[in-house]
Design an enzyme around this catalytic site. Structure first.
Site, PDB file in Angstrom:
ATOM      1  N   HIS A 283      43.231  43.910  42.217  1.00 14.17           N
ATOM      2  CA  HIS A 283      41.343  43.974  42.342  1.00 14.17           C
ATOM      3  C   HIS A 283      40.984  45.941  42.350  1.00 14.17           C
ATOM      4  O   HIS A 283      41.699  46.472  42.958  1.00 14.17           O
ATOM      5  CB  HIS A 283      40.508  43.344  42.975  1.00 14.17           C
ATOM      6  CG  HIS A 283      41.430  43.759  44.573  1.00 14.17           C
ATOM      7  ND1 HIS A 283      41.782  43.548  45.432  1.00 14.17           N
ATOM      8  CD2 HIS A 283      39.953  44.609  45.276  1.00 14.17           C
ATOM      9  CE1 HIS A 283      42.152  44.050  46.401  1.00 14.17           C
ATOM     10  NE2 HIS A 283      40.584  44.695  46.537  1.00 14.17           N
ATOM     11  N   PHE A 284      39.922  45.723  42.232  1.00 14.71           N
ATOM     12  CA  PHE A 284      39.594  47.374  42.117  1.00 14.71           C
ATOM     13  C   PHE A 284      37.776  46.993  42.637  1.00 14.71           C
ATOM     14  O   PHE A 284      37.361  45.920  41.809  1.00 14.71           O
ATOM     15  CB  PHE A 284      39.474  48.055  40.305  1.00 14.71           C
ATOM     16  CG  PHE A 284      40.599  48.581  39.874  1.00 14.71           C
ATOM     17  CD1 PHE A 284      41.398  49.219  40.310  1.00 14.71           C
ATOM     18  CD2 PHE A 284      41.030  46.661  39.180  1.00 14.71           C
ATOM     19  CE1 PHE A 284      42.428  49.893  39.334  1.00 14.71           C
ATOM     20  CE2 PHE A 284      42.810  47.574  38.347  1.00 14.71           C
ATOM     21  CZ  PHE A 284      43.283  48.598  38.699  1.00 14.71           C
TER      22      PHE A 284
END
Length: 550
Positions: free
Chosen positions: A267-268
């Site tokens: 995830h970012f």
């Protein structure tokens, strides 16, 4: 007082164990498999021509605030002018692209539905006086209402563990939209309010423990269950996400394991901070010739950030996002192979990427963090290490000075010798490969079934000896998720143009920023999602600190 890392037994909730077989489950895993569910989808256009080089906020001596063309009528296009470094006399900053308009309108819906664990707009924020212009925030909710970490932080590369919390367990109502690449013929971005979910969907979710307004999570190929690990191919979605926003206050960040990522599922993070990150205004210079002879590769410029407390690299966009992703992604793979934690900050609409190797957690595990720094409980993840400092205690927030902030950040920096040796290794052109398709991701549930042959560069070996010793880490349970659904009233309904939400730029009162947002009175025209309030035990998508003071 030393900083230690504790390991405790992981406890999996009954909800998490049962949800996989529950036909009524509304989790991301259930919604994003089978191809029958409908979700809002933003399809972005792949850029054929490179963006212009930008530095939105100038340098430390400039203290510039960018001007955003509030009269832009892009009609969904994400084209932009590039250089936004001029001053502005306007009183607020507006969103000016379809991406910003859709993201903020959807985020406001979730806020109104009570899906967040606290009101981030009520958090105190101020600019710390001094040369760097650090931004400090008092965010007690991040300290008391976050999900605890469920994995060890002694290894940057770890296999995905479906028994721990991951974003397939998040509730559907936390999804804002799917974010997918369009065909090359697509000239501008398109938004569909209800579209069948692709098997390899990339989704944008809210962060229920937000740091700032509009805080979201980007999860590439969410149901493939990829571990928190970077490859060149997987850097493209966050780069295109940054490019879709025409607001320079929108940045995308990444934390590796060991650099304060707290969920081992790729995830970012991204949000709007209505100030310049100090790292964005830091000057850059060429690396020493014995470290890196070339300054350009595929048109991309590689520089070192100078006059900043943490040693790091800055990559500037050249020929294309693909070449930038190849260059930065290969460097990340090599850091992972050496078990060196790092952070990434994507700024200036994707035109600049900061790669920040760090060793704060290593020093913390060995008790080498000064007692006064450890007592604040600050863990420098990507946004903190870039200059947005989150304090969990009122006293620390009130007493912060530029000197104390610099001291904390210096604890994360590699020494000059380590930094240059690391740069020499990760920038070496030997073994660099071209990615024409998605490569195999070791440690994911399916191994990345759409795979290429094994890569030529050094593989990420979880058993590799770290250059800096680490110890065991925290691992505890994740709470359950409620059963609820997010349903639009009309599948054919489009998002009405309600006009951009307006932001008060900042009214400084004794160094404090008052961020005031006003929503359009026409916002009620949006379709209302059926979002019952989350209880405290919901399995929600958030991000927390991995190391706590003993």
């Amino acid at each position: 007082m030393s900083l230690t890392i504790k390991r405790v037994t992981t406890v999996v909730s009954i909800r998490q164990m049962d949800e996989a077989n529950d036909p009524k489950s509304s989790t991301v895993s259930r919604v994003c498999t089978g191809g029958k569910s409908l979700l809002p989808t933003l399809t972005y256009a792949v850029r054929e021509t490179p963006l212009k080089r930008v530095r939105s906020f100038g340098y430390f001596d400039d203290l510039r605030v960018p001007d955003i063309d509030a009269d832009s009528s892009d009609g969904g296009s994400s084209d932009w002018d590039g250089d936004n470094s001029t001053g502005s006399a306007g009183g607020y900053v507006q969103d000016v692209s379809s991406f910003d308009r859709i993201l903020l309108a959807s985020w406001e819906d979730k806020f109104a539905a009570g899906l967040f664990r606290y009101d981030v707009t009520a958090c105190k924020t101020k600019v710390v006086p001094g040369t760097f212009g650090f931004v400090a925030q008092f965010n007690e909710g991040r300290a008391t209402k976050k999900r605890p970490t469920e994995f060890s932080v002694d290894t940057v590369c770890q296999d995905f563990d479906g028994g721990k919390f991951n974003f397939t367990k998040a509730d559907k109502q936390e999804v804002l939209f799917c974010f997918q690449e369009g065909q090359r013929a697509l000239s501008s971005s398109e938004f569909n309010v209800a579209r069948p979910v692709a098997a390899d969907a990339t989704v944008v979710l809210i962060n229920v423990s937000p740091i700032e307004y509009g805080h979201v999570l980007l999860c590439p190929r969410v149901t493939d269950c990829l571990p928190q690990r970077i490859t060149p191919e997987l850097l493209l979605p966050p780069l295109y996400m940054a490019a879709e926003s025409r607001n320079p206050y929108f940045r995308v960040g990444y934390n590796s394991l060991g650099a304060y990522a707290t969920i081992n599922h790729l995830h970012f993070q991204a949000y709007y901070l209505m100030e310049a990150f100090p790292i964005e205004r830091a000057p850059t210079s060429r690396l020493p010739s014995n470290v890196y002879k070339k300054r350009h590769r595929h048109g991309s410029t590689v520089s070192q950030v100078v006059d900043y407390p943490v040693r790091c690299l800055c990559f500037e966009l050249g020929d294309s996002f693909e070449s930038l992703a190849e260059l930065v992604g290969t460097c990340c793979e090599r850091l992972q192979g050496r078990n060196i934690p790092f952070n990434l900050l994507i700024a200036d609409h994707g035109a600049r990427v900061f790669l920040i190797p760090q060793k704060f957690s290593h020093r913390a595990a060995k008790g080498e963090i000064p007692a006064d720094v450890a007592a604040t409980g600050i863990n420098p993840a990507v946004f903190e290490i870039s200059g947005h400092l989150l304090y969990k205690q009122q006293e620390d927030y009130d007493d912060v000075t530029e000197e104390t902030a610099v001291k904390m950040l210096q604890c994360a920096s590699l020494t000059e010798e380590d930094f240059y040796e690391t740069c020499t290794y990760i920038l070496d052109e030997e073994g660099v490969r071209k990615h024409s398709a998605l490569e195999r991701i070791p440690g994911s549930v399916d191994g990345g079934s759409r795979a290429l042959p094994a890569p030529e560069v050094t593989a990420c070996d979880p058993q590799a000896s770290p250059p800096f010793p680490l110890s065991a880490a925290t691992a505890i349970s994740a709470p359950p998720s409620p059963t609820s659904a997010w349903v639009y009233a009309n599948d054919d309904q489009s998002v009405p143009d309600i006009g951009p939400p307006a932001f008060d730029r900042r009214s400084l009162d004794q160094g404090c920023i008052e961020l005031v947002k006003t929503c359009s009175t026409e916002a009620s025209q949006l379709p209302s999602p059926t979002c019952p309030p989350l209880n405290e035990d919901s399995a929600s998508s958030d991000s927390e600190d991995a190391v706590v003071p003993s």
